[in-house]
Motif scaffolding. Structure first.
Motif, PDB file in Angstrom:
ATOM      1  N   PRO A   1      44.199  53.800  72.883  1.00 55.24           N
ATOM      2  CA  PRO A   1      45.374  53.323  73.611  1.00 55.24           C
ATOM      3  C   PRO A   1      45.469  53.843  75.048  1.00 55.24           C
ATOM      4  O   PRO A   1      45.892  53.107  75.951  1.00 55.24           O
ATOM      5  CB  PRO A   1      46.545  53.826  72.764  1.00 55.24           C
TER       6      PRO A   1
ATOM      7  N   SER B   1      43.105  51.849  77.151  1.00 58.12           N
ATOM      8  CA  SER B   1      43.632  50.494  77.281  1.00 58.12           C
ATOM      9  C   SER B   1      44.776  50.459  78.284  1.00 58.12           C
ATOM     10  O   SER B   1      44.885  49.525  79.083  1.00 58.12           O
ATOM     11  CB  SER B   1      44.108  49.982  75.919  1.00 58.12           C
TER      12      SER B   1
ATOM     13  N   VAL C   1      51.187  49.029  73.093  1.00 56.60           N
ATOM     14  CA  VAL C   1      49.836  49.328  72.624  1.00 56.60           C
ATOM     15  C   VAL C   1      49.922  50.449  71.597  1.00 56.60           C
ATOM     16  O   VAL C   1      50.708  51.383  71.752  1.00 56.60           O
ATOM     17  CB  VAL C   1      48.897  49.716  73.786  1.00 56.60           C
TER      18      VAL C   1
END
Length: 260
Positions: free
Chosen positions: A154, A157, A191
């Motif tokens: 995460p 990302s 996320v």
């Protein structure tokens, strides 16, 4: 804001669509499930169907088509993010470790788009609006309400989407235990890790539709030949949710939001 009358802020999810092997069966399924109105589109649009709710566009649906030299894409919903310049955004995708799957192209006079995968493999789309801005109804029954990225990393990302789309990744003000994406201080998606998902689940963006009654929608999915991946459950501060799969394999979530 159920009805969207102006352009979406850059970095905000603005459209969703689905590619399926049997387009008419897909249209029939979502018509019965959400009440959408749609028909197979004209040849000049590749048969693309714009699905309407209350006469306003909420999603797209088309027959699966493989690009030249590419494998047939999976049956899956795609989230599109609004941007000011699709070509500039595509360059940022490549510069930050992502992969452009479908190069930037004009869609008549409606806009310019491309499809990409982030460094972890989650597929997403980008839309540079011109005549068409995106979904005109959100956050109500049968319309998009949330976009959730499932990623094995995460933090990475968050850095990727911040660099590419200009969003801010950080704790959600309303639920600090979750990481959200913010645009101009407004949370537009989230996320989370993949530790609670079944083994071999690929990274992906999960689309959530608002519904009036989660349990009855899940029953309708099963009756139509779909599957239940996560039975209805109550999520604190959010509402009653479920994750389902349509009869052709596309996964999505439904949620009956808590009353404000």
């Amino acid at each position: 804001m159920p009805e969207v009358t102006g352009p979406y802020d850059p970095g905000t999810p603005c459209w969703i669509d689905l590619m399926v092997p049997d387009q008419q069966a897909g249209l029939d399924f979502y018509r019965d499930l959400f009440g959408w109105q749609a028909e197979i589109g004209p040849d000049e649009y590749g048969g693309y169907s714009v699905c309407l709710q209350k006469g306003k566009p909420v999603a797209g649906l088309m027959k699966t088509q493989a690009q030249e030299g590419q494998p047939t894409p999976p049956t899956a919903w795609t989230t599109y993010f609004s941007v000011l310049d699709a070509d500039d955004t595509a360059a940022k995708v490549a510069a930050n470790g992502g992969t452009v799957i479908m190069p930037a192209m004009d869609v008549m006079t409606l806009g310019r788009m491309f499809v990409a995968a982030d460094p972890q493999g989650a597929v997403f789309g980008v839309w540079e609006p011109r005549d068409f801005k995106g979904a005109e109804i959100v956050n109500e029954h049968g319309a998009l309400v949330w976009n959730q990225l499932h990623s094995p990393d995460p933090k990475a990302s968050g850095a990727f989407y911040s660099a590419v789309l200009g969003v801010t990744a950080g704790p959600m003000p309303e639920m600090p235990e979750f990481t959200g994406f913010q645009v101009n201080g407004r949370t537009i998606g989230g996320v989370q890790g993949m530790e609670n998902l079944p083994p071999n689940t690929p990274p992906h963006w999960l689309i959530s539709f608002a519904v009036d009654d989660t349990d009855s929608i899940v029953d309708a999915v099963v009756h139509a030949g779909g599957n239940v991946l996560a039975p209805p459950f109550d999520m604190d501060k959010v509402g009653r949710m479920a994750v389902v799969q349509d009869p052709q394999g596309a996964v999505f979530s439904v949620v009956a939001p808590l009353s404000s």
